[in-house]
Design a protein around this motif. Structure first.
Motif, PDB file in Angstrom:
ATOM      1  N   ASN A  48      12.123  78.298  45.680  1.00 15.05           N
ATOM      2  CA  ASN A  48      13.169  78.850  44.813  1.00 15.05           C
ATOM      3  C   ASN A  48      14.051  77.714  44.323  1.00 15.05           C
ATOM      4  OD1 ASN A  48      15.247  80.204  43.548  1.00 15.05           O
ATOM      5  ND2 ASN A  48      15.568  81.692  45.183  1.00 15.05           N
ATOM      6  N   GLU A  80      18.166  77.489  45.736  1.00 14.55           N
ATOM      7  CA  GLU A  80      18.887  78.071  44.604  1.00 14.55           C
ATOM      8  C   GLU A  80      20.360  77.644  44.605  1.00 14.55           C
ATOM      9  OE1 GLU A  80      19.801  82.377  42.450  1.00 14.55           O
ATOM     10  OE2 GLU A  80      18.304  82.224  44.032  1.00 14.55           O
ATOM     11  N   ASP A 140      13.549  83.414  34.207  1.00 16.30           N
ATOM     12  CA  ASP A 140      14.737  84.060  33.621  1.00 16.30           C
ATOM     13  C   ASP A 140      15.655  83.028  32.958  1.00 16.30           C
ATOM     14  OD1 ASP A 140      16.900  85.670  33.009  1.00 16.30           O
ATOM     15  OD2 ASP A 140      16.976  86.621  34.978  1.00 16.30           O
ATOM     16  N   SER A 147      10.319  80.268  41.646  1.00 12.37           N
ATOM     17  CA  SER A 147      11.475  80.746  40.889  1.00 12.37           C
ATOM     18  C   SER A 147      12.158  79.552  40.217  1.00 12.37           C
ATOM     19  CB  SER A 147      12.464  81.464  41.813  1.00 12.37           C
ATOM     20  OG  SER A 147      11.875  82.633  42.354  1.00 12.37           O
ATOM     21  N   GLY A 198      14.935  85.367  45.925  1.00  7.65           N
ATOM     22  CA  GLY A 198      15.478  85.517  44.585  1.00  7.65           C
ATOM     23  C   GLY A 198      14.600  86.482  43.831  1.00  7.65           C
ATOM     24  N   ASN A 219       9.343  83.308  38.165  1.00  8.69           N
ATOM     25  CA  ASN A 219      10.626  83.678  37.580  1.00  8.69           C
ATOM     26  C   ASN A 219      11.050  82.602  36.586  1.00  8.69           C
ATOM     27  OD1 ASN A 219      13.251  84.345  36.936  1.00  8.69           O
ATOM     28  ND2 ASN A 219      13.884  84.775  39.033  1.00  8.69           N
ATOM     29  N   GLY A 256      14.328  80.156  37.391  1.00  7.70           N
ATOM     30  CA  GLY A 256      15.264  80.778  36.471  1.00  7.70           C
ATOM     31  C   GLY A 256      16.550  79.995  36.263  1.00  7.70           C
ATOM     32  N   ASN A 276      15.969  78.349  41.406  1.00  5.25           N
ATOM     33  CA  ASN A 276      16.854  79.006  40.437  1.00  5.25           C
ATOM     34  C   ASN A 276      18.212  78.313  40.396  1.00  5.25           C
ATOM     35  OD1 ASN A 276      15.058  81.002  39.703  1.00  5.25           O
ATOM     36  ND2 ASN A 276      15.922  82.569  41.046  1.00  5.25           N
ATOM     37  N   ARG A 277      18.795  78.252  39.205  1.00  4.91           N
ATOM     38  CA  ARG A 277      20.169  77.777  39.019  1.00  4.91           C
ATOM     39  C   ARG A 277      20.377  76.354  39.553  1.00  4.91           C
ATOM     40  NH1 ARG A 277      22.866  82.427  37.475  1.00  4.91           N
ATOM     41  NH2 ARG A 277      21.847  84.355  38.137  1.00  4.91           N
TER      42      ARG A 277
END
Length: 581
Positions: free
Chosen positions: A312, A290, A362, A336, A3, A360, A338, A314-315
């Motif tokens: 990771n 993710e 984000d 990560s 990611g 990350n 984010g 993320n999301r």
């Protein structure tokens, strides 16, 4: 990939890398070849015509070039040393010159690597010559081909095959998979995006006891087939990204694969319960979750994976509750988080992650106070803060991150005045300042960051006066100044940025053909965008020196598609994408 740590909000430019020349063995005999294991394309030492800029080519280079040009004259190359045959084969593939007929000359040449991924027209008719390499063949890539069950059956004679890549192929069935079950030396196997890989079909993998890497990304029918992987105790890497069918029970089936080092299960139907089955994988170094249906509760199980270096999340559906478990993951290098609902309270638990190199955040609810928790992360190289609530007061906490190379501050509350606090980040190579409140003064404040190679000022309000500051960034390879107030006078400041390969000046409505005259000196350019401008057909003549240009975008200007095509034909042979088209 784990990611993007400093991912863009818009399409990234694609920078294509050339092949890497190989050092040829000093002795050219059947026994002297290096065994190149892998699935990437192999380039020969002869990438172009022999000889570079006045340097005399070697005798070997001349011979290979000559044979490639006259390949249709030879019925067999089997008497050549294997290393030479391999280089000739690689060069023909690289130049898209290999045909079914010319392939026949390579029968019984003892090739080690046949890399035909995405190569046109490869089908079962090619397989007889490919498989004639027999026990010498170590790696085969047939991605995107039309090879069927019958073609895979011929691989049974290649008993030493170590790597097989068969991505994006829909011409194999469960029956065809059985043909690879006897390839007991396989270490790497990839069947990305194949609907033929079903739970029953995966039974063919159960006998591949030496398998170390298995890639089944985007295979929609594999749920239930993980039971056939239980005995693959040498498996180190498993990728089932974007397989919505994969559930918690599948993770239970592989919970005993204690040598797993890398597990990618992003965008799968995995929950907190499924993650609990991973607690025994003490060698797990990389975990990609993710887009999975996990919450902060999964961190209880993840905290047991003390070897994790890459994580990771993320999301996912993370919140601050449970984030204290991060503090035990002291080997993390890449994290990560984010697009989650975490706040500054979560970042407090990252203080002890002294090995962290990439973070990350984000679109998280991070503010100025949260950045104070990162002040001790002195090894950080990549920091993604896009779409956070970080403002001018928080930037001061980054001033001590001397190793920071990539920083994304797009869509934050950072203002011109605070950018001076970045002046000490002398290692910075990439900076994203896509924000409307950034102006000429902000650009002037960062002129000391002379190592910058990528600068994004997409939404910033940069005028001709501010563009004068660009002269300080001699190493820039990528530059975006869009929607600002640039005119031809401002573009003149780009004339010495000779390293630029990617330039986006779109939405500067007053740019004319005079800007193209300046840009004509930037001969390293690969991508150029000056949309929404006053560029005309007459100005296209200035682009003729840009022989490396592959992408040209001049939409909403006074340029016609026909004139761009004429330019492409007459002067820009590498131009493969242009608009208007």
């Amino acid at each position: 990939m784990m990611g993007g740590i400093c991912s863009r909000k818009r399409d990234q430019p694609v920078i294509e890398e050339g092949g890497v020349s190989r050092v040829v063995s000093g002795r050219y005999g059947k026994s002297s070849s290096s065994k190149w294991l892998g699935t990437s394309s192999f380039r020969s030492t002869v990438e172009q015509s022999p000889g570079v800029a006045g340097i005399c080519p070697s005798l070997l280079e001349l011979c290979i070039s000559k044979i490639c040009r006259d390949i249709d004259k030879y019925s067999s190359l089997s008497l050549l040393p294997r290393d030479v045959s391999q280089q000739i084969f690689n060069e023909l593939v690289s130049s898209q010159s290999l045909t079914h007929d010319s392939l026949q000359a390579f029968r019984d040449c003892a090739l080690e690597d046949v890399c035909l991924g995405e190569y046109p027209s490869v089908n079962d008719n090619w397989m007889d010559a490919i498989c004639s390499q027999g026990s010498s063949l170590l790696s085969v890539d047939l991605s995107g081909s039309e090879v069927t069950d019958a073609g895979l059956d011929l691989l049974k004679d290649c008993s030493n095959l170590q790597s097989l890549t068969y991505n994006y192929c829909d011409h194999v069935s469960e029956h065809g998979l059985k043909h690879i079950s006897g390839l007991s030396n396989l270490k790497c196997l990839s069947f990305k995006r194949s609907s033929a890989i079903s739970a029953e079909g995966m039974h063919a993998f159960s006998s591949l006891l030496n398998l170390e890497k298995l890639d089944l990304e985007r295979c929609p029918e594999i749920h239930g087939g993980f039971v056939h992987l239980k005995g693959l105790m040498k498996l180190k890497s498993l990728n089932v990204r974007c397989c919505k069918c994969v559930t918690d029970s599948d993770l239970k089936a592989i919970s005993g694969l204690t040598n797993l080092n890398e597990l990618q299960i992003s965008n799968c139907n995995i929950t907190d319960s499924g993650i609990s089955y991973l607690k025994g994988l003490q060698k797990l170094n990389m975990l990609n979750l993710e887009g999975c249906n996990v919450t902060s509760a999964c961190l209880e199980s993840i905290s047991a994976l003390v070897a994790l270096a890459y994580l990771n999340l993320n999301r996912c559906s993370l919140s601050d509750e449970g984030c204290d478990k991060f503090s035990g993951l002291t080997n993390l290098k890449v994290l990560s988080l984010g697009f989650n609902s975490i706040t500054d309270a979560c970042l407090v638990h990252l203080k002890g992650l002294t090995k962290l190199e990439s973070l990350n955040l984000d679109s998280c609810k991070i503010g100025d106070e949260g950045l104070a928790s990162l002040a001790g992360s002195v090894l950080l190289k990549n920091l993604e803060l896009s779409d956070t609530e970080v403002g001018s007061n928080g930037i001061r906490h980054l001033s001590g991150l001397k190793n920071l190379e990539n920083l994304n501050l797009s869509f934050t509350l950072v203002t011109d005045g605070s950018l001076k606090k970045l002046s000490g980040l002398t290692s910075l190579k990439s900076l994203n300042l896509d924000a409307r409140q950034i102006t000429d003064a902000g650009l002037a404040a960062i002129t000391g960051l002379t190592k910058l190679t990528h600068l994004d000022l997409f939404g910033a309000r940069i005028s001709d006066s501010g563009a004068n500051s660009l002269k300080h960034f001699k190493n820039l390879q990528s530059l975006e100044i869009c929607g600002g107030g640039l005119t031809d006078a401002g573009v003149k400041n780009l004339k010495d940025l000779v390293c630029l390969t990617w330039l986006n000046l779109s939405q500067n409505c007053n740019l004319t053909d005079k800007s193209l005259e300046v840009i004509s000196g930037l001969t390293a350019l690969v991508s150029l965008n000056i949309s929404n401008s006053r560029i005309t057909n007459e100005g296209l003549q200035y682009l003729k020196p840009l022989k490396n240009l592959r992408s040209l975008t001049l939409e909403s200007s006074k340029v016609t598609a026909s004139e761009i095509r004429n330019l492409q034909f007459a002067a820009l042979p590498n131009l493969v994408s242009f608009r208007p088209e």
